[in-house]
Design an enzyme around this catalytic site. Structure first.
Site, PDB file in Angstrom:
ATOM      1  N   ASP A  60      33.569  24.970  18.073  1.00 14.14           N
ATOM      2  CA  ASP A  60      32.755  26.048  17.522  1.00 14.14           C
ATOM      3  C   ASP A  60      32.065  25.679  16.223  1.00 14.14           C
ATOM      4  O   ASP A  60      31.040  26.273  15.876  1.00 14.14           O
ATOM      5  CB  ASP A  60      33.625  27.288  17.278  1.00 14.14           C
ATOM      6  CG  ASP A  60      34.200  27.869  18.559  1.00 14.14           C
ATOM      7  OD1 ASP A  60      33.937  27.300  19.637  1.00 14.14           O
ATOM      8  OD2 ASP A  60      34.916  28.883  18.486  1.00 14.14           O
ATOM      9  N   HIS A  63      36.789  40.185  53.197  1.00 14.14           N
ATOM     10  CA  HIS A  63      36.588  41.635  53.180  1.00 14.14           C
ATOM     11  C   HIS A  63      37.924  42.376  53.075  1.00 14.14           C
ATOM     12  O   HIS A  63      38.909  41.955  53.666  1.00 14.14           O
ATOM     13  CB  HIS A  63      35.869  42.055  54.469  1.00 14.14           C
ATOM     14  CG  HIS A  63      35.476  43.490  54.495  1.00 14.14           C
ATOM     15  ND1 HIS A  63      34.439  43.985  53.733  1.00 14.14           N
ATOM     16  CD2 HIS A  63      35.982  44.549  55.182  1.00 14.14           C
ATOM     17  CE1 HIS A  63      34.325  45.289  53.958  1.00 14.14           C
ATOM     18  NE2 HIS A  63      35.253  45.647  54.837  1.00 14.14           N
TER      19      HIS A  63
END
Length: 617
Positions: free
Chosen positions: A433, A585
């Site tokens: 960072d 599904h």
């Protein structure tokens, strides 16, 4: 950039007339080989391997006959823009007329070898620093790692591991999970047959659980460093010169010690920013550095900011039952796909989070045990907690970078490093960072740190690939993304060259119970049901047979869904590959196998029925 290379005694030989472009290609192909470090005052260190230069020429015998006479003079090299950064690299330099290297057989005069206390000194014990340190040690380097946590504005400190494990990813997801659990009970459980008399949350118990787990991780990291033969010092470190680090053991400024290192890595990360121009903000507000160990429950909370940190914190606090308001300057989740960002915000509003759009605090005042906030619209309100999440700045204060003239973006305190993690100081690198223009994600820091260590200590020529990095935002309805947003794709490729396939639908489990909006979000007595909860979106390039360059999903378990899709994007998946794949599904993820409506068609992309991402209506 003419006459890039000259040769002693035989500069006219046709075998050695290397043009600038070809030479730079050779350099770039073999950049960061351990065995040949070119000392440089340039924006990055140039590493190359003589093997590749030697094999560039057809007549190897003529090359080898004068091989020892080579004197490289590289001038004005590498002015081409770095693909990752918005600045340029200049001039790999000479040393005593020769390019310096560790094992330089290309020159008559070898560079003087230095003796250092360590091969690798790492400043910062977060994901990137630890990963790089352990990787370097695994390849035989003598490694020293410094880590020291400066207290937050409210005095909060923590152990080794950096932001992610202590005040970032880990506690955030645990509190997100706790909040999600509460939402399920409050909003859906009765319809599914659950009965309970008094649902109450215990903040202190949650904090105890979270902090206990964090401490166990701190311990495991210490054990990991020890087993990897990385020496660890809990010390506040700063740079003395390009190879020397001084430190104060456990932050004790009365005693300064020094060590030397052949290479130095800065991996100090970022810290939350609180504005100086809001009276009382630094004294009375907290940040994400404090919220996960807050001793008292936060109560009525104002979150300031539109970042993913702001929305994640406000989201789990709301889900835990607290009254939460978010003050935002303009749009939320800047840099992310804005259709998805708006959907995340809408869901949060329907769950009771209040947004003050275009309104920010101007002054904070202590009023007994509460905080009076005066806003830019001249209104004021009392809160128990004010949390700032307006952005983060590189944690470089006290590193003494200015004395080394290290290139730093002063607006965000981030170190300017290129795609090879190199700074403008030859022996000093930056990952994670704290580096400019790098995604603030722990896995990115880990990968960059490991690759750097292998280049330095394993003769590797790996280069960090910053394309198609997946991410997930843990808001009440999660958002996962990989690749380009719709807006960025239009900007880069032109709207006419981009096709966007999408579908909006309701999650099966929520549809079954007809989840209702919070009373704050209801326009009238009939406005009860929440909006569609999920959004599936693929951004494709038309002229590449609809290759998918952007994946976006708003819905439950976004991180789990996005991870596999990121691999598909890296493998250059096309829309037809999704079409030919059979979905599972009923899941939300199967929606990506059923996308057929495009934004350009103007048709409705809201799916009918209520069976998740499948075709059911």
């Amino acid at each position: 950039m003419n006459n890039v290379i000259s040769f002693i005694g035989n500069s006219s030989n046709k075998y050695f007339q290397i043009n600038q472009l070809h030479f730079i290609r050779i350099i770039n192909k073999n950049i960061h080989s351990k065995n040949n470090l070119i000392n440089s005052n340039s924006s990055y260190n140039v590493f190359y391997n003589k093997y590749f230069i030697k094999n560039t020429f057809q007549n190897k015998n003529k090359l080898s006959s004068i091989y020892s006479k080579l004197n490289f003079s590289i001038k004005n090299m590498c002015k081409d823009k770095n693909e990752k950064k918005n600045y340029e690299h200049v001039n790999a330099n000479e040393k005593n007329g020769y390019l310096a290297s560790e094992k330089n057989e290309l020159t008559k005069n070898k560079v003087e070898e230095h003796t250092y206390d360590y091969d690798y000194v790492v400043i910062g014990g977060g994901p990137g620093g630890m990963a790089s340190a352990k990787e370097a040690a695994a390849h035989g380097a003598r490694v020293l790692l410094f880590d020291y946590v400066k207290p937050s504005s409210q005095g909060t400190k923590w152990g080794i591991g950096g932001t992610c494990v202590n005040v970032g990813c880990v506690p955030k997801k645990l509190m997100h999970y706790a909040g999600h659990m509460g939402s399920i009970f409050k909003l859906d459980s009765k319809a599914y047959g659950w009965k309970f008399d008094n649902l109450k949350h215990d903040w202190k118990k949650l904090v105890t659980t979270v902090q206990s787990h964090i401490r166990s991780l701190n311990f495991s990291y210490m054990t990991g460093l020890r087993s990897s033969k990385v020496k660890y010092i809990n010390g506040l470190a700063k740079l003395k010169d390009k190879n020397t680090v001084s430190y104060y053991l456990k932050g004790d400024l009365s005693k300064e010690e020094t060590v030397t290192g052949k290479y130095i890595l800065i991996a100090t990360g970022c810290r939350p920013h609180i504005p100086d121009d809001v009276e009382g903000a630094k004294e009375l507000s907290i940040t994400s550095d404090d919220i996960f160990s807050l001793k008292k429950d936060p109560g009525k909370t104002l979150v300031v900011g539109a970042s993913y940190v702001a929305l994640e914190c406000s989201g789990f606090l709301n889900s835990l039952g607290y009254d939460v308001t978010v003050a935002v300057r303009s749009i939320v989740l800047r840099g992310f796909d804005q259709q998805c960002a708006v959907k995340v915000k809408l869901y949060m509003e329907e769950q009771g989070v209040m947004f003050k759009n275009g309104i920010l605090p101007k002054k904070l005042t202590k009023m007994d045990d509460k905080i009076l906030v005066e806003f830019s619209d001249k209104t004021s309100e009392l809160y128990d907690t004010v949390l700032y999440a307006i952005g983060r700045k590189g944690d470089i204060d006290g590193l003494n970078l200015e004395s080394l003239n290290m290139n730093v973006n002063k607006s965000n305190n981030k170190i300017i490093a290129d795609h090879l993690s190199c700074t403008n100081i030859p022996s000093i690198f930056a990952v994670g960072d704290v580096a400019e223009n790098v995604p603030e994600l722990a896995p990115v820091a880990i990968k960059a740190g490991e690759i750097l260590a292998r280049r330095l200590f394993k003769d590797s020529d790996e280069i960090m690939d910053y394309s198609y990095i997946p991410t997930s935002i843990y808001t009440p309805i999660e958002y996962g993304a990989c690749g380009y947003s719709e807006e960025k794709a239009y900007e880069l490729y032109g709207k006419s060259n981009v096709e966007v396939f999408l579908q909006e639908f309701n999650n099966l489990e929520i549809s079954a119970v007809h989840r209702q909006k919070h009373i704050r979000a209801q326009k009238d007595e009939y406005d009860l049901d929440v909006s569609s909860t999920c959004l599936a979106k693929l951004v494709c390039l038309k002229n590449e047979d609809n290759r998918v360059i952007g994946f976006h999903y708003v819905g439950p378990n976004a991180g789990e869904v996005t991870q596999g899709m990121a691999l598909a994007l890296r493998l250059k998946v096309k829309k037809k590959d999704f079409d030919n794949c059979i979905g599972i599904h009923p899941t939300d993820a199967e929606s990506f196998m059923n996308l057929f409506v495009t934004i350009s068609s103007g048709l409705s992309y809201a799916a009918k029925g209520g069976c998740g991402g499948g075709k059911c209506g």
